[in-house]
Design an enzyme around this catalytic site. Structure first.
Site, PDB file in Angstrom:
ATOM      1  CG  HIS A 217      18.260  26.594  27.047  1.00  0.00           C
ATOM      2  ND1 HIS A 217      17.153  27.291  27.458  1.00  0.00           N
ATOM      3  CD2 HIS A 217      19.323  27.348  27.379  1.00  0.00           C
ATOM      4  CE1 HIS A 217      17.537  28.433  28.010  1.00  0.00           C
ATOM      5  NE2 HIS A 217      18.858  28.490  27.977  1.00  0.00           N
ATOM      6  CG  HIS A 260      17.596  30.853  18.418  1.00  0.00           C
ATOM      7  ND1 HIS A 260      17.135  31.610  19.454  1.00  0.00           N
ATOM      8  CD2 HIS A 260      16.507  30.531  17.683  1.00  0.00           C
ATOM      9  CE1 HIS A 260      15.819  31.755  19.379  1.00  0.00           C
ATOM     10  NE2 HIS A 260      15.414  31.112  18.295  1.00  0.00           N
ATOM     11  CD  GLU A 266      11.688  31.475  16.988  1.00  0.00           C
ATOM     12  OE1 GLU A 266      11.730  32.352  17.886  1.00  0.00           O
ATOM     13  OE2 GLU A 266      12.563  30.607  16.857  1.00  0.00           O
ATOM     14  CG  HIS A 290      12.423  37.313  16.208  1.00  0.00           C
ATOM     15  ND1 HIS A 290      12.085  36.950  17.492  1.00  0.00           N
ATOM     16  CD2 HIS A 290      12.725  38.632  16.259  1.00  0.00           C
ATOM     17  CE1 HIS A 290      12.195  38.002  18.297  1.00  0.00           C
ATOM     18  NE2 HIS A 290      12.575  39.036  17.560  1.00  0.00           N
ATOM     19  CG  HIS A 296      15.386  35.752  17.275  1.00  0.00           C
ATOM     20  ND1 HIS A 296      15.509  35.050  16.100  1.00  0.00           N
ATOM     21  CD2 HIS A 296      14.636  34.964  18.087  1.00  0.00           C
ATOM     22  CE1 HIS A 296      14.868  33.911  16.180  1.00  0.00           C
ATOM     23  NE2 HIS A 296      14.326  33.823  17.378  1.00  0.00           N
TER      24      HIS A 296
END
Length: 364
Positions: A217, A260, A266, A290, A296
């Site tokens: 990613h 993570h 967020e 979050h 999450h």
């Protein structure tokens, strides 16, 4: 004047570190209660405060009627507005902007505006104090990519020269409170303007997405449309990030967002479609929060599906547009967000309960 559910009091409710998700925020019907943009503002969460010009707030707007002989300006900061349902015809001192779902607009500090709607309307607002939104630095990406400057649109000058017999109300948000003044003429009497301090809009379909074409990613920052920088290099007051339709081709990789914790808060919203990491439960017009260092990631269904999928080139987020307001501030949730809205999904945590450990130490 009456504040409604607009607030900058971050101490009115107890701190809430858990993962939070909201069902679609309800829009009252006009037959039940008339709400224009100002009366339909609801503060969901935030941090900092406008007096010191240091902080942010996230608001939800739900309205069903236009602002009639009323305008609004924000003395505290800038509004980044994300309509989710219904289009907005925004009249400003610079001219008019028609903003539809899948577009955003930024109304900067001090700019007077009035909003006309065409039915039940809902959207999200990211407010920043003390800084302005700007394009992120592209670094090794080079000259072109992400949101290109050429795709941002500003209004053409427009004015009206008229008296308002019944009075025109000018509303200001100052130090988190609403104040009103009366005058007998329209404030949109600016015949011409010049300069670069303007309202502007952007169509999210114009975003040039960049993604991994080998493995693993890249950080979600590659999807940043606009940022509000802090004084610390590399740390933002807030970023506006989108997850647009794109190709997924990473090999030997769990392709959905990874599990993570991080040093940012967020808030996510969904304009349309189904978000890849939580196809059920996370609905257009709703949201999730979050907080920093709270773990999450994808729900159990997404994990199982992605773990067994063949790694072929695939379209991701087709007909979908999710976004994130990401901030270095530790966010406090308002009483409206936790209770009064009646939209908090108290079963959210259950989407991770079926997750199982698949670790096998003999697999090397």
């Amino acid at each position: 004047m009456d504040q409604g559910h607009l607030t900058h009091n971050w101490d009115e409710a107890e701190a809430e570190p858990n993962q939070l998700r909201w069902k679609p925020f309800e829009i009252p019907r006009a037959s039940e209660k008339n709400l224009d943009f100002v009366s339909g503002l609801h503060t969901l969460c935030g941090a900092g405060e406008p007096k010191s010009r240091n902080g942010i707030a996230i608001h939800i707007f739900t309205c069903n009627t236009s602002m009639i002989n009323r305008c609004f300006y924000n003395s505290d900061g800038d509004f980044l507005m994300v309509p989710q349902q219904g289009k907005l015809l925004i009249t400003t001192e610079f001219g008019k902007l028609l903003v539809e779902p899948n577009e955003i607009c930024v109304i900067q500090q001090g700019m007077r505006f009035s909003i006309e709607v065409f039915g039940e309307t809902r959207g999200y607002i990211l407010e920043v104090y003390g800084v302005h939104f700007e394009l992120p630095d592209l670094g090794p990406i080079g000259a072109n990519g992400l949101a290109n400057p050429r795709d941002f649109l500003v209004p053409v000058a427009w004015y009206e020269d008229c008296q308002v017999a019944g009075g025109y109300t000018v509303i200001s948000k100052y130090q988190g409170k609403l104040f009103s003044a009366q005058q007998d003429f329209s404030p949109f009497n600016v015949v011409a303007w010049h300069g670069n301090y303007t309202p502007y809009k952007y169509n999210l379909d114009n975003f040039m997405a960049i993604n991994s074409v080998a493995f693993d990613h890249a950080d979600p920052s590659i999807f940043t449309v606009l940022t509000a920088k802090s004084t610390r290099p590399g740390v933002a007051f807030a970023d506006f990030v989108i997850f647009p339709p794109r190709w997924g081709v990473a090999n030997n990789t769990f392709r959905p967002p990874y599990y993570h914790r991080n040093c940012m808060s967020e808030f996510m919203g969904l304009i349309k479609g189904r978000y890849e990491a939580k196809e059920e439960g996370f609905q257009p017009g709703g949201g999730s929060l979050h907080c920093m260092m709270t773990p999450h990631g994808p729900d159990a269904e997404c994990f199982e599906k992605a773990s067994k999928a063949r790694l072929e080139p695939e379209r991701v987020a087709e007909e979908t547009m999710a976004f994130m307001f990401e901030s270095s501030f530790s966010m406090a949730v308002t009483t409206w967000g936790l209770k009064t809205s009646n939209c908090l999904d108290k079963t959210y945590y259950k989407c991770w309960e079926p997750l199982k450990s698949h670790f096998n130490p003999s697999c090397k």
